[in-house]
Design a protein around this motif. Sequence first.
Motif, mmCIF file in Angstrom:
data_model
loop_
_atom_site.group_PDB
_atom_site.id
_atom_site.type_symbol
_atom_site.label_atom_id
_atom_site.label_comp_id
_atom_site.label_asym_id
_atom_site.label_seq_id
_atom_site.Cartn_x
_atom_site.Cartn_y
_atom_site.Cartn_z
ATOM 1 N N TRP A 44 13.311 -2.543 -7.575
ATOM 2 C CA TRP A 44 12.244 -1.765 -8.217
ATOM 3 C C TRP A 44 11.230 -1.365 -7.154
ATOM 4 O O TRP A 44 10.633 -2.218 -6.499
ATOM 5 N N ASP A 45 11.047 -0.063 -7.051
ATOM 6 C CA ASP A 45 10.137 0.511 -6.068
ATOM 7 C C ASP A 45 8.900 1.017 -6.815
ATOM 8 O O ASP A 45 9.019 1.782 -7.771
ATOM 9 N N THR A 46 7.728 0.575 -6.375
ATOM 10 C CA THR A 46 6.502 0.895 -7.112
ATOM 11 C C THR A 46 5.599 1.848 -6.328
ATOM 12 O O THR A 46 5.707 1.961 -5.109
ATOM 13 N N ALA A 47 4.696 2.479 -7.052
ATOM 14 C CA ALA A 47 3.718 3.373 -6.426
ATOM 15 C C ALA A 47 2.566 2.540 -5.885
ATOM 16 O O ALA A 47 1.895 1.838 -6.635
ATOM 17 N N GLY A 48 2.322 2.626 -4.573
ATOM 18 C CA GLY A 48 1.307 1.777 -3.957
ATOM 19 C C GLY A 48 -0.114 2.302 -4.079
ATOM 20 O O GLY A 48 -1.068 1.543 -3.908
ATOM 21 N N GLN A 49 -0.252 3.581 -4.357
ATOM 22 C CA GLN A 49 -1.598 4.140 -4.420
ATOM 23 C C GLN A 49 -2.372 3.543 -5.598
ATOM 24 O O GLN A 49 -1.821 3.382 -6.697
ATOM 25 N N THR A 78 10.972 -4.666 9.937
ATOM 26 C CA THR A 78 11.997 -3.695 9.563
ATOM 27 C C THR A 78 11.641 -2.292 10.042
ATOM 28 O O THR A 78 10.477 -1.987 10.324
ATOM 29 N N SER A 79 12.649 -1.458 10.082
ATOM 30 C CA SER A 79 12.410 -0.021 10.231
ATOM 31 C C SER A 79 13.379 0.692 9.302
ATOM 32 O O SER A 79 14.599 0.631 9.499
ATOM 33 N N ALA A 80 12.807 1.351 8.316
ATOM 34 C CA ALA A 80 13.649 2.159 7.423
ATOM 35 C C ALA A 80 14.185 3.358 8.190
ATOM 36 O O ALA A 80 15.283 3.845 7.935
ATOM 37 N N LYS A 81 13.401 3.812 9.156
ATOM 38 C CA LYS A 81 13.813 4.985 9.944
ATOM 39 C C LYS A 81 15.049 4.679 10.788
ATOM 40 O O LYS A 81 16.036 5.401 10.760
ATOM 41 N N ASP A 82 14.978 3.580 11.529
ATOM 42 C CA ASP A 82 16.075 3.218 12.440
ATOM 43 C C ASP A 82 17.134 2.335 11.789
ATOM 44 O O ASP A 82 18.089 1.945 12.439
ATOM 45 N N GLN A 96 9.721 13.097 5.427
ATOM 46 C CA GLN A 96 8.669 13.795 4.671
ATOM 47 C C GLN A 96 8.611 13.276 3.230
ATOM 48 O O GLN A 96 8.376 14.043 2.305
ATOM 49 N N ALA A 97 8.849 11.989 3.057
ATOM 50 C CA ALA A 97 8.941 11.429 1.699
ATOM 51 C C ALA A 97 7.647 11.631 0.909
ATOM 52 O O ALA A 97 6.551 11.567 1.455
ATOM 53 N N PHE A 98 7.789 11.887 -0.383
ATOM 54 C CA PHE A 98 6.628 12.026 -1.269
ATOM 55 C C PHE A 98 6.189 10.658 -1.759
ATOM 56 O O PHE A 98 7.002 9.745 -1.885
ATOM 57 N N HIS A 99 4.901 10.538 -2.077
ATOM 58 C CA HIS A 99 4.416 9.305 -2.703
ATOM 59 C C HIS A 99 5.123 9.102 -4.039
ATOM 60 O O HIS A 99 5.373 10.060 -4.778
ATOM 61 N N THR A 100 5.409 7.838 -4.358
ATOM 62 C CA THR A 100 6.017 7.493 -5.649
ATOM 63 C C THR A 100 4.945 7.544 -6.737
ATOM 64 O O THR A 100 3.792 7.184 -6.505
ATOM 65 N N ASP A 110 0.813 -1.221 0.000
ATOM 66 C CA ASP A 110 0.000 0.000 0.000
ATOM 67 C C ASP A 110 0.848 1.274 0.000
ATOM 68 O O ASP A 110 1.982 1.280 0.514
ATOM 69 N N GLY A 111 0.253 2.326 -0.500
ATOM 70 C CA GLY A 111 0.906 3.635 -0.448
ATOM 71 C C GLY A 111 1.196 4.020 0.994
ATOM 72 O O GLY A 111 0.337 3.870 1.856
ATOM 73 N N GLY A 112 2.411 4.444 1.262
ATOM 74 C CA GLY A 112 2.777 4.938 2.586
ATOM 75 C C GLY A 112 3.352 3.908 3.540
ATOM 76 O O GLY A 112 3.705 4.251 4.671
ATOM 77 N N VAL A 113 3.474 2.650 3.120
ATOM 78 C CA VAL A 113 4.002 1.637 4.052
ATOM 79 C C VAL A 113 5.522 1.749 4.243
ATOM 80 O O VAL A 113 6.077 1.201 5.196
ATOM 81 N N GLY A 114 6.184 2.432 3.282
ATOM 82 C CA GLY A 114 7.624 2.650 3.432
ATOM 83 C C GLY A 114 8.504 1.948 2.413
ATOM 84 O O GLY A 114 9.695 1.738 2.657
ATOM 85 N N LYS A 115 7.954 1.628 1.261
ATOM 86 C CA LYS A 115 8.732 0.921 0.224
ATOM 87 C C LYS A 115 9.921 1.773 -0.253
ATOM 88 O O LYS A 115 11.060 1.304 -0.310
ATOM 89 N N SER A 116 9.633 3.033 -0.577
ATOM 90 C CA SER A 116 10.716 3.906 -1.065
ATOM 91 C C SER A 116 11.745 4.130 0.038
ATOM 92 O O SER A 116 12.952 4.175 -0.221
HETATM 93 N N1 LIG Z 1 8.406 5.819 11.669
HETATM 94 C C1 LIG Z 1 8.689 5.335 10.469
HETATM 95 N N2 LIG Z 1 8.262 6.000 9.373
HETATM 96 C C2 LIG Z 1 8.559 5.473 8.154
HETATM 97 C C3 LIG Z 1 9.279 4.276 7.994
HETATM 98 N N3 LIG Z 1 9.396 4.006 6.680
HETATM 99 C C4 LIG Z 1 8.778 5.012 6.046
HETATM 100 N N4 LIG Z 1 8.270 5.905 6.924
HETATM 101 C C5 LIG Z 1 7.534 7.135 6.621
HETATM 102 O O1 LIG Z 1 6.280 6.766 6.044
HETATM 103 C C6 LIG Z 1 5.939 7.667 5.004
HETATM 104 C C7 LIG Z 1 5.721 6.897 3.702
HETATM 105 O O2 LIG Z 1 6.967 6.323 3.308
HETATM 106 P P1 LIG Z 1 7.298 5.972 1.787
HETATM 107 O O3 LIG Z 1 8.608 5.289 1.779
HETATM 108 O O4 LIG Z 1 7.154 7.163 0.929
HETATM 109 O O5 LIG Z 1 6.110 4.961 1.463
HETATM 110 P P2 LIG Z 1 5.828 4.191 0.110
HETATM 111 O O6 LIG Z 1 5.443 2.803 0.466
HETATM 112 O O7 LIG Z 1 6.975 4.345 -0.829
HETATM 113 O O8 LIG Z 1 4.533 4.950 -0.465
HETATM 114 P P3 LIG Z 1 4.069 5.075 -2.026
HETATM 115 O O9 LIG Z 1 5.214 5.619 -2.791
HETATM 116 O O10 LIG Z 1 2.897 6.002 -2.000
HETATM 117 O O11 LIG Z 1 3.648 3.710 -2.475
HETATM 118 C C8 LIG Z 1 7.064 8.710 4.926
HETATM 119 O O12 LIG Z 1 6.679 9.845 5.667
HETATM 120 C C9 LIG Z 1 8.240 8.004 5.587
HETATM 121 O O13 LIG Z 1 9.100 8.915 6.190
HETATM 122 C C10 LIG Z 1 9.727 3.595 9.188
HETATM 123 O O14 LIG Z 1 10.372 2.528 9.180
HETATM 124 N N5 LIG Z 1 9.382 4.180 10.384
#
Ligand SMILES: Nc1nc2c(ncn2[C@@H]2O[C@H](COP(=O)(O)OP(=O)(O)OP(=O)(O)O)[C@@H](O)[C@H]2O)c(=O)[nH]1
Length: 201
Positions: free
Chosen positions: A61-66, A153-157, A35-39, A15-21
């Motif tokens: 390959w990173d895809t747009a989830g929306q 996972t945590s992309a943040k940490d 503050q990542a933008f949607h792909t 899904d969009g926003g789960v953190g793929k990018s």
């Molecule tokens: N706290 C936290 N936030 C995260 C994590 N990964 C991503 N985010 C945040 O979640 C939001 C969405 O992350 P994206 O990587 O853009 O999500 P996406 O899956 O690529 O979304 P689409 O491109 O719309 O498909 C952003 O604000 C990121 O900073 C994580 O591991 N922890």
Amino acid sequence: MSGKSLLLKVILLGDGGVGKSSLMNRYVTNKFDSQAFHTIGVEFLNRDLEVDGRLVTLQIWDTAGQERFKSLRTPFYRGADCCLLTFSMDDRQSFHNLSSWRKEFIFYADVKEPEHFPFVVLGNKLDKEEREVSTAEAQGWCSDNGGYPYLETSAKDDTNVTGAFEEAVRQVLAKEEHIDHTVFGHTVDLHSSDHSRSMCC
Ligand SMILES: Nc1nc2c(ncn2[C@@H]2O[C@H](COP(=O)(O)OP(=O)(O)OP(=O)(O)O)[C@@H](O)[C@H]2O)c(=O)[nH]1
Ligand SMILES: [Mg+2]
């Protein structure tokens, strides 16, 4: 270590926003953007790694989830060696949607034997306090749907991000013959100054 590099295509779906990018960017550039933008469409980045003595060039390959970007992402599913089904731990709906993502991938990638295709499931945003999906529940879904590996996972940490991509490689190495993917020496330049590409139909 073998001198031949294996080119593997892995694709991130969810899904969009789960953190793929964020997962891809953390792994390839070691950066995180809160503050990542949607792909829009798809993007890819390459990274070389060594897994169990094998030299691999991972094309991620990173895809747009929306939903509105479905027609932009699906043409790029073909030829993927592994699919990383991603959800966010603080978003129960994104976990429920894993089945739809799997189905969409199998259909558009034209996977002939879905039961043998290497999927890896990622529960991202492990760092968040509020959690809507338990480890046991996610593991249960994985074992009920084909025995997929599950990583939190945590992309943040930067938790388990390297492990997630290495697991993808291990799954492919375990399940496939790779003769077709072998790139001899380094004659194919996957490391040009701009090693990323954005694509959009
Ligand atoms: N706290 C936290 N936030 C995260 C994590 N990964 C991503 N985010 C945040 O979640 C939001 C969405 O992350 P994206 O990587 O853009 O999500 P996406 O899956 O690529 O979304 P689409 O491109 O719309 O498909 C952003 O604000 C990121 O900073 C994580 O591991 N922890
Ligand atoms: Mg994205």
